[in-house]
Design a protein around this motif. Structure first.
Motif, PDB file in Angstrom:
ATOM      1  N   VAL A 152       0.882 -15.186  13.241  1.00 27.54           N
ATOM      2  CA  VAL A 152      -0.057 -14.494  11.883  1.00 27.54           C
ATOM      3  C   VAL A 152      -0.365 -12.897  12.202  1.00 27.54           C
ATOM      4  O   VAL A 152      -0.272 -12.077  11.367  1.00 27.54           O
ATOM      5  CB  VAL A 152      -1.205 -15.196  11.761  1.00 27.54           C
ATOM      6  CG1 VAL A 152      -2.260 -14.659  10.847  1.00 27.54           C
ATOM      7  CG2 VAL A 152      -0.950 -16.822  11.285  1.00 27.54           C
ATOM      8  N   GLN A 153      -0.749 -12.803  13.389  1.00 28.29           N
ATOM      9  CA  GLN A 153      -1.122 -11.411  13.728  1.00 28.29           C
ATOM     10  C   GLN A 153       0.143 -10.386  13.752  1.00 28.29           C
ATOM     11  O   GLN A 153      -0.079  -9.247  13.463  1.00 28.29           O
ATOM     12  CB  GLN A 153      -1.700 -11.453  15.269  1.00 28.29           C
ATOM     13  CG  GLN A 153      -3.022 -12.110  15.393  1.00 28.29           C
ATOM     14  CD  GLN A 153      -3.431 -12.536  16.747  1.00 28.29           C
ATOM     15  OE1 GLN A 153      -2.905 -12.007  17.948  1.00 28.29           O
ATOM     16  NE2 GLN A 153      -4.619 -13.247  16.998  1.00 28.29           N
ATOM     17  N   ALA A 154       1.237 -10.829  14.192  1.00 25.21           N
ATOM     18  CA  ALA A 154       2.412 -10.208  13.958  1.00 25.21           C
ATOM     19  C   ALA A 154       2.807  -9.657  12.613  1.00 25.21           C
ATOM     20  O   ALA A 154       3.046  -8.601  12.393  1.00 25.21           O
ATOM     21  CB  ALA A 154       3.607 -10.759  14.753  1.00 25.21           C
ATOM     22  N   VAL A 155       2.533 -10.531  11.595  1.00 26.58           N
ATOM     23  CA  VAL A 155       2.855 -10.555  10.144  1.00 26.58           C
ATOM     24  C   VAL A 155       1.912  -9.460   9.783  1.00 26.58           C
ATOM     25  O   VAL A 155       2.277  -8.585   8.861  1.00 26.58           O
ATOM     26  CB  VAL A 155       2.832 -11.794   9.499  1.00 26.58           C
ATOM     27  CG1 VAL A 155       3.044 -11.570   8.084  1.00 26.58           C
ATOM     28  CG2 VAL A 155       4.149 -12.908   9.786  1.00 26.58           C
ATOM     29  N   THR A 156       0.637  -9.654  10.105  1.00 21.82           N
ATOM     30  CA  THR A 156      -0.434  -8.500   9.583  1.00 21.82           C
ATOM     31  C   THR A 156      -0.209  -7.189   9.956  1.00 21.82           C
ATOM     32  O   THR A 156      -0.394  -6.529   9.324  1.00 21.82           O
ATOM     33  CB  THR A 156      -1.758  -9.337  10.058  1.00 21.82           C
ATOM     34  OG1 THR A 156      -2.233 -10.288   9.340  1.00 21.82           O
ATOM     35  CG2 THR A 156      -2.995  -8.390   9.573  1.00 21.82           C
ATOM     36  N   ALA A 157       0.280  -7.073  11.207  1.00 19.98           N
ATOM     37  CA  ALA A 157       0.591  -5.772  12.049  1.00 19.98           C
ATOM     38  C   ALA A 157       1.729  -5.236  11.165  1.00 19.98           C
ATOM     39  O   ALA A 157       1.640  -3.978  10.905  1.00 19.98           O
ATOM     40  CB  ALA A 157       0.722  -5.953  13.539  1.00 19.98           C
ATOM     41  N   MET A 158       2.882  -5.949  11.061  1.00 20.97           N
ATOM     42  CA  MET A 158       3.832  -5.426  10.262  1.00 20.97           C
ATOM     43  C   MET A 158       3.465  -5.075   8.831  1.00 20.97           C
ATOM     44  O   MET A 158       4.115  -3.967   8.326  1.00 20.97           O
ATOM     45  CB  MET A 158       4.871  -6.456  10.407  1.00 20.97           C
ATOM     46  CG  MET A 158       6.255  -5.980   9.726  1.00 20.97           C
ATOM     47  SD  MET A 158       7.028  -4.789  10.815  1.00 20.97           S
ATOM     48  CE  MET A 158       8.882  -4.606  10.127  1.00 20.97           C
ATOM     49  N   THR A 159       2.655  -5.745   8.136  1.00 19.30           N
ATOM     50  CA  THR A 159       2.312  -5.385   6.949  1.00 19.30           C
ATOM     51  C   THR A 159       1.640  -4.191   6.859  1.00 19.30           C
ATOM     52  O   THR A 159       1.804  -3.140   5.952  1.00 19.30           O
ATOM     53  CB  THR A 159       1.456  -6.427   6.350  1.00 19.30           C
ATOM     54  OG1 THR A 159       1.882  -7.769   6.204  1.00 19.30           O
ATOM     55  CG2 THR A 159       0.866  -6.208   4.831  1.00 19.30           C
ATOM     56  N   GLU A 160       0.777  -3.795   7.789  1.00 19.70           N
ATOM     57  CA  GLU A 160       0.124  -2.608   8.111  1.00 19.70           C
ATOM     58  C   GLU A 160       1.237  -1.386   8.077  1.00 19.70           C
ATOM     59  O   GLU A 160       0.907  -0.246   7.440  1.00 19.70           O
ATOM     60  CB  GLU A 160      -1.025  -2.566   9.064  1.00 19.70           C
ATOM     61  CG  GLU A 160      -2.059  -3.641   8.613  1.00 19.70           C
ATOM     62  CD  GLU A 160      -3.119  -3.776   9.849  1.00 19.70           C
ATOM     63  OE1 GLU A 160      -2.744  -3.112  11.295  1.00 19.70           O
ATOM     64  OE2 GLU A 160      -4.065  -4.376   9.701  1.00 19.70           O
ATOM     65  N   ARG A 161       2.152  -1.828   8.963  1.00 20.07           N
ATOM     66  CA  ARG A 161       3.107  -0.769   9.114  1.00 20.07           C
ATOM     67  C   ARG A 161       3.837  -0.461   7.933  1.00 20.07           C
ATOM     68  O   ARG A 161       4.150   0.822   7.443  1.00 20.07           O
ATOM     69  CB  ARG A 161       4.073  -1.102  10.486  1.00 20.07           C
ATOM     70  CG  ARG A 161       3.407  -1.377  11.561  1.00 20.07           C
ATOM     71  CD  ARG A 161       3.011  -0.099  12.268  1.00 20.07           C
ATOM     72  NE  ARG A 161       2.652  -0.475  13.863  1.00 20.07           N
ATOM     73  CZ  ARG A 161       1.538  -0.979  14.035  1.00 20.07           C
ATOM     74  NH1 ARG A 161       0.639  -1.608  13.275  1.00 20.07           N
ATOM     75  NH2 ARG A 161       1.175  -1.384  15.296  1.00 20.07           N
ATOM     76  N   LEU A 162       4.142  -1.552   7.207  1.00 23.98           N
ATOM     77  CA  LEU A 162       5.126  -1.111   5.864  1.00 23.98           C
ATOM     78  C   LEU A 162       4.107  -0.653   4.814  1.00 23.98           C
ATOM     79  O   LEU A 162       4.692   0.479   4.146  1.00 23.98           O
ATOM     80  CB  LEU A 162       5.518  -2.787   5.350  1.00 23.98           C
ATOM     81  CG  LEU A 162       6.678  -3.194   6.118  1.00 23.98           C
ATOM     82  CD1 LEU A 162       6.710  -4.657   5.767  1.00 23.98           C
ATOM     83  CD2 LEU A 162       8.018  -2.587   5.987  1.00 23.98           C
ATOM     84  N   SER A 163       2.952  -0.882   4.743  1.00 20.74           N
ATOM     85  CA  SER A 163       2.213   0.107   3.938  1.00 20.74           C
ATOM     86  C   SER A 163       1.847   1.428   4.394  1.00 20.74           C
ATOM     87  O   SER A 163       1.737   2.188   3.546  1.00 20.74           O
ATOM     88  CB  SER A 163       0.772  -0.640   4.019  1.00 20.74           C
ATOM     89  OG  SER A 163      -0.171   0.142   3.160  1.00 20.74           O
ATOM     90  N   ASP A 164       1.832   1.591   5.545  1.00 21.53           N
ATOM     91  CA  ASP A 164       1.905   3.051   6.027  1.00 21.53           C
ATOM     92  C   ASP A 164       3.377   3.766   5.646  1.00 21.53           C
ATOM     93  O   ASP A 164       3.445   5.138   5.128  1.00 21.53           O
ATOM     94  CB  ASP A 164       1.733   3.149   7.402  1.00 21.53           C
ATOM     95  CG  ASP A 164       0.336   2.692   7.843  1.00 21.53           C
ATOM     96  OD1 ASP A 164      -0.715   2.596   6.976  1.00 21.53           O
ATOM     97  OD2 ASP A 164       0.047   2.468   9.189  1.00 21.53           O
ATOM     98  N   LEU A 165       4.166   3.352   5.643  1.00 22.42           N
ATOM     99  CA  LEU A 165       5.497   3.702   5.343  1.00 22.42           C
ATOM    100  C   LEU A 165       5.608   3.869   4.001  1.00 22.42           C
ATOM    101  O   LEU A 165       6.287   4.917   3.381  1.00 22.42           O
ATOM    102  CB  LEU A 165       6.671   2.665   5.823  1.00 22.42           C
ATOM    103  CG  LEU A 165       7.254   2.879   7.235  1.00 22.42           C
ATOM    104  CD1 LEU A 165       8.303   1.746   7.369  1.00 22.42           C
ATOM    105  CD2 LEU A 165       7.484   4.186   7.839  1.00 22.42           C
ATOM    106  N   ASP A 166       5.078   2.966   3.018  1.00 28.63           N
ATOM    107  CA  ASP A 166       5.035   3.229   1.771  1.00 28.63           C
ATOM    108  C   ASP A 166       4.037   4.368   1.170  1.00 28.63           C
ATOM    109  O   ASP A 166       4.505   5.310   0.572  1.00 28.63           O
ATOM    110  CB  ASP A 166       4.528   2.062   0.925  1.00 28.63           C
ATOM    111  CG  ASP A 166       4.239   1.974  -0.423  1.00 28.63           C
ATOM    112  OD1 ASP A 166       5.144   2.391  -1.278  1.00 28.63           O
ATOM    113  OD2 ASP A 166       2.964   1.865  -0.876  1.00 28.63           O
ATOM    114  N   ASP A 167       3.190   4.671   1.874  1.00 34.22           N
ATOM    115  CA  ASP A 167       2.238   5.658   1.809  1.00 34.22           C
ATOM    116  C   ASP A 167       2.866   7.008   2.002  1.00 34.22           C
ATOM    117  O   ASP A 167       2.657   8.054   1.461  1.00 34.22           O
ATOM    118  CB  ASP A 167       0.752   5.679   2.450  1.00 34.22           C
ATOM    119  CG  ASP A 167       0.010   4.778   1.723  1.00 34.22           C
ATOM    120  OD1 ASP A 167      -0.058   4.385   0.766  1.00 34.22           O
ATOM    121  OD2 ASP A 167      -1.076   4.218   2.465  1.00 34.22           O
TER     122      ASP A 167
END
Length: 443
Positions: A152-167
């Protein structure tokens, strides 16, 4: 020899719409332009369809959407006298399998321009909280795989990275990666053996990632695809009991509708988000009320728009002493919302003032993409009130960062610059910006 029979079903809908033949054709053409496939239908085409000639398969969804927007309700193929497409005959898939189908299409470059991916539906049926809370199709658990909080923590962290890439780079850049992560990692996790607590946490995390992927699709201009992701996100949020993400997604759907100029559905989604909100902290109230204000303004509900805007202002002021924001809503966001409300209510000069306030209040947490997008918006409105050289200066600043952004929305704004400046080419400053924007558009 058979004689073509008039399409009485389509004729009935046409009469109900109150449109002229020309207005019907214009409505279809507008949706084609919105989807990125400009059309040029005229009165004779509509007349031929009413007389029984079957429209091209690629155009039928646009006709149905035009009628749905007119009536503010879904209009089906059979209701319009059209054959039911194979896609419509497919049995509904479960939440996880539907998510896999969506993600796989986004991973496949040959299918990313699939018909209808960019077609926004104003009559989309969204599941209510009571319809989705705690409910989900039965999933066959994979006994060979078990997950825990580390996953769960890994998916949460990856989601944050993907959000940063999107921004940082835009939805066109980040969405294929997000879709691949959903398909290859997150969907298998949703089918893995887990404790009830871990399972709900993974569903909640997957819900937000699904919402983020939909947000990226909006940025790319694939509005119909974004709505599909949003609905899946609502289903996952309900299955996990994540009320907050459910409301967040509804608000995002309102933002999408508002940005496309659809005030009525924007109000519907914004109000549904506010009504379902599980808390009433100042930040949350501002987050919801700011979007309600924009939606009401677009729908022509001036009194409600100003009331919601004042509510957002009070909530932001109450929260000023608190650290952080909810959903990124800050004083800068409030200034942007104010600009949108003022513009929708006809006060373009006031909108320009509020956008200037927004830029003065921005900080390092705001994305480069939004800086370009809002800068281009400011320039268009400066031009609208006659401030030609100020508009060119604002565009110049926005274009300095444009080459690094992969955003369909920003591309569309840049493509508008040459046509907006064409009448002013006798002005040296305007001519220089005209040439610069034309060059960027051809790259």
């Amino acid at each position: 020899m058979t004689t073509r029979q008039p399409n009485t079903a389509l004729e009935h809908l046409f009469r109900e719409s109150g449109w002229t033949l020309r207005q019907f054709a214009q409505a279809i053409n507008r949706i084609g332009t919105e989807r990125g496939t400009p059309l040029n239908y005229t009165k004779p085409s509509i007349h031929q369809w009413l007389q029984g000639q079957m429209p091209r398969e690629a155009v039928r969804p646009l006709i149905l959407e035009a009628l749905s927007r007119r009536f503010n309700r879904p209009v089906t193929s059979s209701e319009a006298g059209f054959p039911v497409s194979p896609d419509q005959l497919k049995r509904p898939t479960g939440t996880v399998d539907g998510l896999l189908d969506l993600g796989r299409e986004d991973m496949d470059p040959s299918r990313r321009s699939v018909l209808g991916a960019g077609l926004f539906s104003v009559a989309l049926t969204i599941p209510g909280w009571q319809d989705v809370v705690g409910r989900m199709d039965a999933i066959k658990v994979d006994p060979q795989r078990r997950i825990g909080q580390p996953e769960v923590q890994a998916v949460t962290a990856m989601t944050e990275r993907l959000s940063d890439l999107d921004d940082d780079f835009g939805g066109r850049y980040a969405r294929p990666m997000s879709a691949a992560f959903l398909v290859n990692t997150v969907a298998p996790y949703l089918k893995a053996d887990a404790s009830e607590e871990v399972r709900k946490s993974m569903l909640s995390t997957a819900s937000f990632l699904c919402y983020l992927t939909g947000w990226m699709a909006v940025d790319e201009g694939a509005h119909g695809r974004a709505q599909q992701y949003y609905v899946k996100s609502l289903e996952l949020a309900g299955a996990s009991g994540d009320h907050m993400t459910y409301c967040h997604v509804l608000r995002g759907m309102s933002v999408q509708a508002a940005n496309l100029g659809h005030g009525v559905p924007a109000v519907r989604y914004a109000n549904a988000a506010a009504e379902a909100s599980p808390e009433s902290s100042p930040r949350m109230r501002a987050f919801m009320a700011g979007q309600q204000a924009h939606a009401y303004a677009l729908a022509g509900e001036r009194k409600n728009a100003l009331h919601s805007l004042r509510e957002a202002e009070r909530a932001v002021n109450q929260a000023e002493s608190q650290l952080g924001t909810f959903g990124g809503f800050s004083s800068a966001t409030l200034a942007y919302s104010t600009a949108e409300v003022r513009h929708a209510l006809g006060d373009t000069k006031g909108s320009v003032e509020s956008l200037h306030d927004h830029f003065h209040l921005r900080d390092s947490s705001d994305s480069k993409r939004s800086e370009i997008k809002f800068g281009a918006m400011l320039a268009e409105r400066q031009l609208e009130i006659g401030h030609l050289e100020a508009a060119c200066a604002t565009w110049a600043t926005a274009l300095d960062s444009y080459p690094g952004i992969h955003s369909g929305r920003v591309d569309e704004q840049v493509r508008r610059i040459p046509s907006l400046l064409f009448p002013y080419r006798s002005n040296p400053v305007a001519r220089q910006m005209y040439e610069r924007s034309r060059e960027l558009c051809t790259k």
